[in-house]
Motif scaffolding. Structure first.
Motif, PDB file in Angstrom:
ATOM      1  N   SER A  72      36.579 -49.888   8.282  1.00  0.00           N
ATOM      2  CA  SER A  72      37.729 -50.263   7.449  1.00  0.00           C
ATOM      3  C   SER A  72      37.464 -49.891   5.999  1.00  0.00           C
ATOM      4  N   THR A  73      38.534 -49.612   5.288  1.00  0.00           N
ATOM      5  CA  THR A  73      38.443 -49.323   3.864  1.00  0.00           C
ATOM      6  C   THR A  73      39.576 -50.050   3.164  1.00  0.00           C
ATOM      7  N   ILE A  74      39.258 -50.674   2.047  1.00  0.00           N
ATOM      8  CA  ILE A  74      40.247 -51.393   1.253  1.00  0.00           C
ATOM      9  C   ILE A  74      40.297 -50.738  -0.118  1.00  0.00           C
ATOM     10  N   TYR A  75      41.498 -50.418  -0.566  1.00  0.00           N
ATOM     11  CA  TYR A  75      41.684 -49.815  -1.889  1.00  0.00           C
ATOM     12  C   TYR A  75      42.321 -50.851  -2.805  1.00  0.00           C
ATOM     13  N   GLU A 106      38.933 -61.145   3.359  1.00  0.00           N
ATOM     14  CA  GLU A 106      38.266 -60.017   4.023  1.00  0.00           C
ATOM     15  C   GLU A 106      36.767 -60.258   4.132  1.00  0.00           C
ATOM     16  N   GLY A 107      36.232 -61.088   3.259  1.00  0.00           N
ATOM     17  CA  GLY A 107      34.813 -61.409   3.308  1.00  0.00           C
ATOM     18  C   GLY A 107      33.972 -60.518   2.416  1.00  0.00           C
ATOM     19  N   ILE A 108      32.723 -60.362   2.808  1.00  0.00           N
ATOM     20  CA  ILE A 108      31.750 -59.608   2.026  1.00  0.00           C
ATOM     21  C   ILE A 108      32.054 -58.116   2.128  1.00  0.00           C
ATOM     22  N   CYS A 109      32.123 -57.463   0.973  1.00  0.00           N
ATOM     23  CA  CYS A 109      32.392 -56.020   0.915  1.00  0.00           C
ATOM     24  C   CYS A 109      31.419 -55.358  -0.058  1.00  0.00           C
ATOM     25  N   LYS A 110      31.189 -54.097   0.189  1.00  0.00           N
ATOM     26  CA  LYS A 110      30.418 -53.277  -0.739  1.00  0.00           C
ATOM     27  C   LYS A 110      31.415 -52.386  -1.472  1.00  0.00           C
ATOM     28  N   ILE A 111      31.255 -52.291  -2.795  1.00  0.00           N
ATOM     29  CA  ILE A 111      32.083 -51.352  -3.549  1.00  0.00           C
ATOM     30  C   ILE A 111      31.466 -49.985  -3.296  1.00  0.00           C
ATOM     31  N   ASP A 112      32.119 -49.240  -2.431  1.00  0.00           N
ATOM     32  CA  ASP A 112      31.596 -47.969  -1.950  1.00  0.00           C
ATOM     33  C   ASP A 112      31.818 -46.844  -2.952  1.00  0.00           C
ATOM     34  N   PRO A 139      47.972 -41.391 -12.921  1.00  0.00           N
ATOM     35  CA  PRO A 139      46.655 -41.658 -12.325  1.00  0.00           C
ATOM     36  C   PRO A 139      46.404 -43.168 -12.224  1.00  0.00           C
ATOM     37  N   ILE A 140      45.963 -43.604 -11.058  1.00  0.00           N
ATOM     38  CA  ILE A 140      45.624 -45.015 -10.838  1.00  0.00           C
ATOM     39  C   ILE A 140      44.211 -45.070 -10.292  1.00  0.00           C
ATOM     40  N   GLU A 141      43.364 -45.854 -10.962  1.00  0.00           N
ATOM     41  CA  GLU A 141      41.976 -45.985 -10.532  1.00  0.00           C
ATOM     42  C   GLU A 141      41.868 -47.126  -9.520  1.00  0.00           C
ATOM     43  N   TYR A 142      41.064 -46.899  -8.489  1.00  0.00           N
ATOM     44  CA  TYR A 142      40.886 -47.862  -7.410  1.00  0.00           C
ATOM     45  C   TYR A 142      39.411 -48.171  -7.177  1.00  0.00           C
ATOM     46  N   TYR A 143      39.150 -49.415  -6.781  1.00  0.00           N
ATOM     47  CA  TYR A 143      37.873 -49.761  -6.178  1.00  0.00           C
ATOM     48  C   TYR A 143      38.034 -49.418  -4.699  1.00  0.00           C
ATOM     49  N   VAL A 144      37.034 -48.793  -4.123  1.00  0.00           N
ATOM     50  CA  VAL A 144      37.039 -48.501  -2.691  1.00  0.00           C
ATOM     51  C   VAL A 144      36.037 -49.459  -2.054  1.00  0.00           C
ATOM     52  N   LEU A 145      36.548 -50.417  -1.272  1.00  0.00           N
ATOM     53  CA  LEU A 145      35.718 -51.463  -0.678  1.00  0.00           C
ATOM     54  C   LEU A 145      35.504 -51.205   0.805  1.00  0.00           C
ATOM     55  N   LYS A 146      34.287 -51.465   1.251  1.00  0.00           N
ATOM     56  CA  LYS A 146      33.935 -51.373   2.668  1.00  0.00           C
ATOM     57  C   LYS A 146      33.467 -52.756   3.119  1.00  0.00           C
ATOM     58  N   PRO A 147      34.254 -53.429   3.970  1.00  0.00           N
ATOM     59  CA  PRO A 147      33.789 -54.719   4.507  1.00  0.00           C
ATOM     60  C   PRO A 147      32.500 -54.534   5.297  1.00  0.00           C
ATOM     61  N   MET A 166      34.313 -55.751 -15.101  1.00  0.00           N
ATOM     62  CA  MET A 166      34.469 -54.609 -14.219  1.00  0.00           C
ATOM     63  C   MET A 166      33.278 -54.552 -13.268  1.00  0.00           C
ATOM     64  N   TYR A 167      33.567 -54.258 -12.042  1.00  0.00           N
ATOM     65  CA  TYR A 167      32.532 -54.157 -11.019  1.00  0.00           C
ATOM     66  C   TYR A 167      32.008 -52.732 -10.939  1.00  0.00           C
ATOM     67  N   GLN A 168      30.842 -52.586 -10.323  1.00  0.00           N
ATOM     68  CA  GLN A 168      30.178 -51.287 -10.239  1.00  0.00           C
ATOM     69  C   GLN A 168      30.062 -50.826  -8.789  1.00  0.00           C
ATOM     70  N   VAL A 169      29.961 -49.509  -8.607  1.00  0.00           N
ATOM     71  CA  VAL A 169      29.720 -48.927  -7.293  1.00  0.00           C
ATOM     72  C   VAL A 169      28.402 -49.492  -6.748  1.00  0.00           C
ATOM     73  N   ASN A 170      28.381 -49.772  -5.455  1.00  0.00           N
ATOM     74  CA  ASN A 170      27.259 -50.351  -4.706  1.00  0.00           C
ATOM     75  C   ASN A 170      27.099 -51.856  -4.890  1.00  0.00           C
ATOM     76  N   GLU A 171      27.929 -52.472  -5.710  1.00  0.00           N
ATOM     77  CA  GLU A 171      27.866 -53.915  -5.882  1.00  0.00           C
ATOM     78  C   GLU A 171      28.446 -54.586  -4.632  1.00  0.00           C
ATOM     79  N   ILE A 172      27.860 -55.713  -4.250  1.00  0.00           N
ATOM     80  CA  ILE A 172      28.334 -56.503  -3.114  1.00  0.00           C
ATOM     81  C   ILE A 172      29.190 -57.621  -3.678  1.00  0.00           C
ATOM     82  N   ILE A 173      30.407 -57.762  -3.122  1.00  0.00           N
ATOM     83  CA  ILE A 173      31.345 -58.772  -3.614  1.00  0.00           C
ATOM     84  C   ILE A 173      31.968 -59.512  -2.438  1.00  0.00           C
TER      85      ILE A 173
END
Length: 170
Positions: free
Chosen positions: A44-47, A13-19, A30-38, A1-8
């Motif tokens: 842009s936001t990726i869920y 899409e390339g390099i994103c921060k888990i925002d 209920p569905i849990e999402y990673y919110v990614l910011k390229p 599992m990834y963590q908030v603020n981790e860079i992946i």
């Protein structure tokens, strides 16, 4: 599992921060999402649903400095991935980009670069689909290299050439 603020690295899409991590209700569930910011497009936001294996497989940890150096030193001895059949080649190359294996992406770049040189020598043109795969592979890999090495994307190829002591590779 990834963590908030981790860079992946997230697929093409390339390099994103888990925002953030967030929960949304879909059909009452209920569905849990990673919110990614390229990093190249912070507007842009990726869920990515955390339980969607197909989408979470696209999430990869960013390579370390040493992993990049090791990958660069792999280039001269790497196997070429050229496939003569256009359809088989397209499917294989799509799979390489989709799977995100950096070693295979590096092999793909080397293969297409050398093929392009061969065609130039023969006075032939590079196939449009091969050119697209080449550019996509470079974009994906060079963005990550630039981020980790703290250099611009334009400095990646000279860095690689210097590291393996060649004049030009891609």
């Amino acid at each position: 599992m990834y963590q908030v603020n981790e860079i992946i690295l997230y697929g093409s899409e390339g390099i994103c921060k888990i925002d953030n991590m967030m929960t949304r209700h879909v059909n009452g569930q209920p569905i849990e999402y990673y919110v990614l910011k390229p990093i190249k497009s912070e507007s842009s936001t990726i869920y990515v649903p955390t339980l969607n294996e197909e989408l979470t497989k696209k999430m990869k940890r960013v390579l370390s400095y040493q992993e990049i150096i090791d990958l660069i030193h792999f280039i001269p001895d790497s196997e070429l991935l050229w496939i003569d059949n256009d359809n088989l080649r397209k499917e294989r190359y799509k799979g390489i980009l989709r799977d995100g294996n950096r070693q295979e992406i590096m092999q793909l770049i080397r293969t297409l670069y050398l093929h392009q040189l061969k065609l130039k020598e023969e006075g032939k043109k590079f196939h449009a689909s091969d050119d697209k795969f080449y550019k996509d592979a470079e974009r994906i890999l060079y963005e990550e290299f630039a981020y980790v090495l703290n250099i611009s994307e334009e400095e990646v190829v000279p860095f690689i050439c210097q590291e393996i002591d060649v004049k030009e590779i891609a």
